[in-house]
Design a protein around this motif. Structure first.
Motif, PDB file in Angstrom:
ATOM      1  N   PHE A  38       6.576 -16.513   2.657  1.00 48.19           N
ATOM      2  CA  PHE A  38       5.401 -15.692   3.254  1.00 48.19           C
ATOM      3  C   PHE A  38       5.677 -14.284   3.631  1.00 48.19           C
ATOM      4  CE2 PHE A  38       4.043 -20.255   3.557  1.00 48.19           C
ATOM      5  CZ  PHE A  38       3.201 -20.383   2.433  1.00 48.19           C
ATOM      6  N   SER A  39       6.944 -14.468   4.556  1.00 49.01           N
ATOM      7  CA  SER A  39       7.127 -13.091   4.960  1.00 49.01           C
ATOM      8  C   SER A  39       7.379 -12.062   3.827  1.00 49.01           C
ATOM      9  CB  SER A  39       8.584 -13.123   5.924  1.00 49.01           C
ATOM     10  OG  SER A  39       9.447 -13.679   4.935  1.00 49.01           O
ATOM     11  N   GLU A  40       8.220 -12.303   2.865  1.00 52.49           N
ATOM     12  CA  GLU A  40       8.173 -11.412   1.889  1.00 52.49           C
ATOM     13  C   GLU A  40       7.144 -10.953   1.013  1.00 52.49           C
ATOM     14  OE1 GLU A  40      11.056  -9.359   0.886  1.00 52.49           O
ATOM     15  OE2 GLU A  40      11.798 -10.282   2.551  1.00 52.49           O
ATOM     16  N   ALA A  41       6.009 -12.017   1.009  1.00 56.20           N
ATOM     17  CA  ALA A  41       4.856 -11.806   0.318  1.00 56.20           C
ATOM     18  C   ALA A  41       4.109 -10.476   1.164  1.00 56.20           C
ATOM     19  CB  ALA A  41       3.964 -12.945   0.230  1.00 56.20           C
ATOM     20  N   ILE A  42       4.066 -10.823   2.417  1.00 51.59           N
ATOM     21  CA  ILE A  42       3.306  -9.702   3.402  1.00 51.59           C
ATOM     22  C   ILE A  42       4.061  -8.400   3.283  1.00 51.59           C
ATOM     23  CG2 ILE A  42       2.923  -9.253   5.881  1.00 51.59           C
ATOM     24  CD1 ILE A  42       2.587 -12.212   6.130  1.00 51.59           C
ATOM     25  N   LYS A  43       5.363  -8.507   3.082  1.00 47.98           N
ATOM     26  CA  LYS A  43       6.072  -6.900   3.062  1.00 47.98           C
ATOM     27  C   LYS A  43       5.669  -6.247   1.853  1.00 47.98           C
ATOM     28  CE  LYS A  43      10.198  -8.280   5.597  1.00 47.98           C
ATOM     29  NZ  LYS A  43      11.545  -8.505   5.536  1.00 47.98           N
ATOM     30  N   THR A  44       5.414  -7.175   0.790  1.00 50.58           N
ATOM     31  CA  THR A  44       5.239  -6.664  -0.640  1.00 50.58           C
ATOM     32  C   THR A  44       3.625  -6.121  -0.655  1.00 50.58           C
ATOM     33  OG1 THR A  44       6.798  -8.188  -1.546  1.00 50.58           O
ATOM     34  CG2 THR A  44       5.267  -7.018  -3.002  1.00 50.58           C
ATOM     35  N   TYR A  45       2.751  -6.835  -0.096  1.00 50.72           N
ATOM     36  CA  TYR A  45       1.567  -6.670   0.044  1.00 50.72           C
ATOM     37  C   TYR A  45       1.242  -5.305   0.845  1.00 50.72           C
ATOM     38  CZ  TYR A  45      -0.198 -10.664  -2.089  1.00 50.72           C
ATOM     39  OH  TYR A  45      -0.362 -12.015  -3.080  1.00 50.72           O
ATOM     40  N   ASP A  46       1.925  -4.995   1.706  1.00 52.36           N
ATOM     41  CA  ASP A  46       1.784  -3.969   2.738  1.00 52.36           C
ATOM     42  C   ASP A  46       2.533  -2.709   1.952  1.00 52.36           C
ATOM     43  OD1 ASP A  46       1.124  -5.230   4.872  1.00 52.36           O
ATOM     44  OD2 ASP A  46       2.836  -5.470   5.818  1.00 52.36           O
ATOM     45  N   LYS A  47       3.380  -2.759   0.872  1.00 53.39           N
ATOM     46  CA  LYS A  47       3.964  -1.846   0.172  1.00 53.39           C
ATOM     47  C   LYS A  47       2.945  -1.330  -0.897  1.00 53.39           C
ATOM     48  CE  LYS A  47       8.988  -2.874   0.004  1.00 53.39           C
ATOM     49  NZ  LYS A  47      10.141  -3.035  -0.853  1.00 53.39           N
ATOM     50  N   ALA A  48       2.169  -2.252  -1.387  1.00 61.96           N
ATOM     51  CA  ALA A  48       1.264  -1.932  -2.314  1.00 61.96           C
ATOM     52  C   ALA A  48      -0.002  -1.170  -1.232  1.00 61.96           C
ATOM     53  CB  ALA A  48       0.524  -3.109  -3.093  1.00 61.96           C
ATOM     54  N   LEU A  49      -0.282  -1.623  -0.410  1.00 60.41           N
ATOM     55  CA  LEU A  49      -1.394  -1.124   0.397  1.00 60.41           C
ATOM     56  C   LEU A  49      -1.055   0.395   0.984  1.00 60.41           C
ATOM     57  CD1 LEU A  49      -2.184  -3.989   2.653  1.00 60.41           C
ATOM     58  CD2 LEU A  49      -3.996  -2.987   1.016  1.00 60.41           C
ATOM     59  N   ALA A  50       0.129   0.678   0.917  1.00 58.26           N
ATOM     60  CA  ALA A  50       0.717   1.921   1.443  1.00 58.26           C
ATOM     61  C   ALA A  50       0.331   3.008   0.312  1.00 58.26           C
ATOM     62  CB  ALA A  50       2.017   1.978   1.796  1.00 58.26           C
ATOM     63  N   ILE A  51       0.339   2.610  -0.851  1.00 60.12           N
ATOM     64  CA  ILE A  51       0.159   3.602  -2.050  1.00 60.12           C
ATOM     65  C   ILE A  51      -1.060   3.340  -2.889  1.00 60.12           C
ATOM     66  CG2 ILE A  51       2.625   3.823  -2.606  1.00 60.12           C
ATOM     67  CD1 ILE A  51       2.380   1.938  -4.711  1.00 60.12           C
ATOM     68  N   ALA A  52      -1.876   2.404  -2.521  1.00 57.32           N
ATOM     69  CA  ALA A  52      -3.195   2.168  -3.059  1.00 57.32           C
ATOM     70  C   ALA A  52      -4.235   3.259  -2.788  1.00 57.32           C
ATOM     71  CB  ALA A  52      -3.763   0.615  -2.992  1.00 57.32           C
ATOM     72  N   HIS A  53      -4.787   3.859  -3.822  1.00 60.19           N
ATOM     73  CA  HIS A  53      -5.812   4.730  -3.355  1.00 60.19           C
ATOM     74  C   HIS A  53      -7.087   4.243  -3.739  1.00 60.19           C
ATOM     75  CE1 HIS A  53      -2.832   7.618  -2.757  1.00 60.19           C
ATOM     76  NE2 HIS A  53      -2.159   7.833  -3.941  1.00 60.19           N
ATOM     77  N   LYS A  54      -7.371   3.273  -4.525  1.00 56.00           N
ATOM     78  CA  LYS A  54      -8.743   2.914  -5.158  1.00 56.00           C
ATOM     79  C   LYS A  54      -9.342   1.629  -3.991  1.00 56.00           C
ATOM     80  CE  LYS A  54      -8.363   3.645  -9.920  1.00 56.00           C
ATOM     81  NZ  LYS A  54      -8.157   3.174 -11.403  1.00 56.00           N
ATOM     82  N   LEU A  55     -10.415   1.571  -3.831  1.00 53.45           N
ATOM     83  CA  LEU A  55     -10.962   0.678  -2.805  1.00 53.45           C
ATOM     84  C   LEU A  55     -10.785  -0.640  -3.432  1.00 53.45           C
ATOM     85  CD1 LEU A  55     -12.401   0.227  -0.152  1.00 53.45           C
ATOM     86  CD2 LEU A  55     -14.697   0.329  -1.556  1.00 53.45           C
ATOM     87  N   ASN A  56     -11.131  -0.857  -4.708  1.00 58.65           N
ATOM     88  CA  ASN A  56     -11.178  -1.894  -5.560  1.00 58.65           C
ATOM     89  C   ASN A  56      -9.702  -2.731  -5.003  1.00 58.65           C
ATOM     90  OD1 ASN A  56     -13.858  -2.238  -5.932  1.00 58.65           O
ATOM     91  ND2 ASN A  56     -13.585  -1.562  -7.772  1.00 58.65           N
ATOM     92  N   ASP A  57      -8.643  -1.804  -5.610  1.00 60.74           N
ATOM     93  CA  ASP A  57      -7.322  -2.486  -5.435  1.00 60.74           C
ATOM     94  C   ASP A  57      -6.970  -2.804  -4.108  1.00 60.74           C
ATOM     95  OD1 ASP A  57      -6.827  -1.708  -7.999  1.00 60.74           O
ATOM     96  OD2 ASP A  57      -5.941   0.178  -7.769  1.00 60.74           O
TER      97      ASP A  57
END
Length: 554
Positions: A135-154
């Motif tokens: 779970f800890s790695e999953a949260i870190k990975t989602y945070d990486k995705a959120l840091a670069i996501a520009h689209k609201l749906n993403d």
């Protein structure tokens, strides 16, 4: 007269070109259709063979794309391979495909522009880590995705997945914060499925926290899904409402919604949904045997999943039966080699630990012996510098006093002599000098008009190859033997024979003194402890009137 129309040379040329290009055009069309077919086989599999056949196709396609330097297509291939491997339970392979795709993006000069690809890969990687209970790695990975996501749906998809992690961890307050944020943004979404997903998850978390808004949100999500005939969403809504009523101890309504979820799973034709719905119904049954059965089957299923995770791909018919058998044999051979490698590694580690234990124990023992020798030397110096010198000064002052009895001065002189001898017997040994000469000087120092001391082969011993601790022990033990001889044995003749056998030093001591009772040992226990501390042996032989013998091996 009838004339036949003969084709012109130009027509013949174009016809020839068309015939040549037709196969390539057909191949291109078939290739595109094939890609679309296997893409759907992975994203929407309908039969068991879809996923393994999709993996086989995109594995070959990736190799071709890499050879032709079509990196973008290779990234696309890897993402589909990761999704397929994830769906059949091969989390390890799925993760490797994601990492390979991210490396390809990193290697591209235009890598920074592939934001959407990165977001999708990070999101998939987070799903893999969640399924692996990391779970800890999953949260870190989602945070990486959120840091670069520009689209609201993403962002909505990623935040929802992150909140699911907190839901798994029963950290409902953290999940509530995310679902509340998403709910505030859902009016900006054009996708009713995403809206209903957010509202339903928010209501579920609120129900776990016993908040009054829970029921209203669960019902709103249900209504929106009924409006759009979203069968999968309806299954989730009915499942959550069943659990809501179960938490409220309202078994009647809980069963109603659980049965609705089961009915929807039959329409969806999803075995996993059916299993989830039946499981909910079993939870509501008061029969203890059913709960015991659930517990056992869940435990077995989990253990089986862990055991078979590496072999999950073999569950599908990738190729002919013969190839399947060969793959199974190859896998068994690999597993056997792995077991052998692990066993060998464990054995090597065991040997290293055993070796380390003896090495450290030996170092500790040597350190203790060195500390003892240093302590003896330090005490000897203090005895000489403080006690003996003070006694000598006191004697000198008393000799000038005529009122002092000479017997007292004689006794003090005896005390001075004893302290000087103790200091001399335990003084520091300079091991940097020729040890053979030092040892010879020590032994001959006990020679006088009444005692003759003879040594044999002392100079033949390669003392420079002997460890300093062993040399110190030999010096002290022989010093104690000679001192004991001078004080108690009345011997007139002493012989010491030295011999090197392998890595051991053999020393045989013999005198012609009066001998002694070995049960008393006359204070020689200290010599035994010195030799024993270095894993050596010392043997005494003596009886009254027949001299004294000592055999030392060190």
């Amino acid at each position: 007269m009838e004339y036949k129309k003969v084709p012109s040379p130009n027509h013949i040329f174009f016809l020839f070109i068309w015939i040549l290009l037709l196969p390539f055009y057909s191949i291109a069309q078939i290739s595109n259709d094939t890609i679309r077919y296997y893409h759907n086989a992975i994203t929407n599999p309908s039969v068991p063979l879809d996923l393994p056949s999709g993996i086989q196709f995109f594995t070959k396609k990736k190799q071709i794309d890499l050879k032709t330097n079509d990196t973008l297509s290779a990234i696309y291939d890897l993402r589909l391979l990761s999704i397929a491997e994830f769906k059949i339970g091969n989390n390890f392979n799925s993760e490797n495909h994601i990492v390979e795709a991210l490396d390809l993006i990193q290697s591209m000069t235009s890598g920074d522009t592939l934001i959407n690809a990165k977001v999708g890969l990070y999101n998939q990687l987070g799903r893999i880590y969640r399924a692996s209970d990391n779970f800890s790695e999953a949260i870190k990975t989602y945070d990486k995705a959120l840091a670069i996501a520009h689209k609201l749906n993403d962002s909505v998809v990623i935040l929802n997945n992150k909140a699911n992690i907190y839901k798994d961890l029963t950290e409902f307050n953290n999940a509530l914060g995310i679902y509340t944020l998403l709910n505030d943004k859902h009016s900006q979404l054009n996708n009713d499925n995403q809206k209903s997903l957010i509202i339903d998850n928010l209501g579920y978390i609120q129900s776990k926290l016993n908040l009054p808004e829970a029921f209203e949100n669960l019902q709103s999500a249900l209504a929106l899904r009924e409006k759009n005939s979203d069968l999968i969403g309806l299954h989730a809504s009915n499942t959550h409402l069943s659990e809501y009523y179960l938490d409220k101890k309202d078994t009647t309504n809980a069963i109603i919604y659980a049965e609705k979820a089961l009915s929807l799973s039959n329409k969806i034709n999803s075995n996993s949904f059916k299993l989830e719905s039946i499981s909910k119904l079993m939870d509501m049954n008061k029969n203890p045997l059913i709960h015991e059965y659930r517990k056992l089957t869940d435990s077995i299923a989990k253990a089986k999943q862990v055991a078979e995770n590496k072999n999950a791909f073999l569950k599908y018919n990738v190729a002919e039966e013969q190839k399947k058998t060969q793959a199974s044999k190859l896998l068994q051979e690999i597993e056997s080699r792995k077991r052998l490698a692990y066993q060998s590694l464990a054995f090597v580690i065991f040997l290293i630990l055993i070796g380390s234990y003896f090495i450290y124990r030996n170092r500790y023992r040597k350190a203790k012996i060195e500390e003892i020798y240093k302590t003896e030397t330090r005490i000897a110096k203090k005895v000489h510098d403080e006690v003996a010198n003070d006694v000598y000064k006191l004697m000198a002052s008393l000799e000038n006093n005529s009122n002092i009895d000479n017997k007292l001065i004689d006794e003090m002189e005896k005390i001075y002599t004893k302290t000087r001898d103790i200091s001399r017997e335990n003084s520091a040994i300079d091991l940097n000098q020729d040890f053979g000469i030092q040892l010879n000087d020590l032994l001959l120092g006990y020679k006088n008009g009444n005692v003759n001391v003879i040594t044999r082969n002392l100079s033949k011993i390669p003392w420079n190859t002997i460890h300093e601790l062993n040399k110190t022990a030999i010096y002290r033990v022989l010093q104690e033997l000679m001192t004991n001889m001078r004080k108690h044995s009345q011997a007139t003749f002493v012989t010491l024979v030295f011999k090197k056998v392998g890595s051991k030093i053999h020393i045989n001591y013999r005198d012609n003194g009066v001998g002694c009772d070995l049960s008393k040992k006359n204070g020689l226990q200290h010599t035994e402890s010195r030799i024993a501390s270095l894993k050596g042996t010392i043997i005494f032989e003596s009886k009254q009137g027949d001299g004294f013998k000592v055999s030392i091996i060190i």
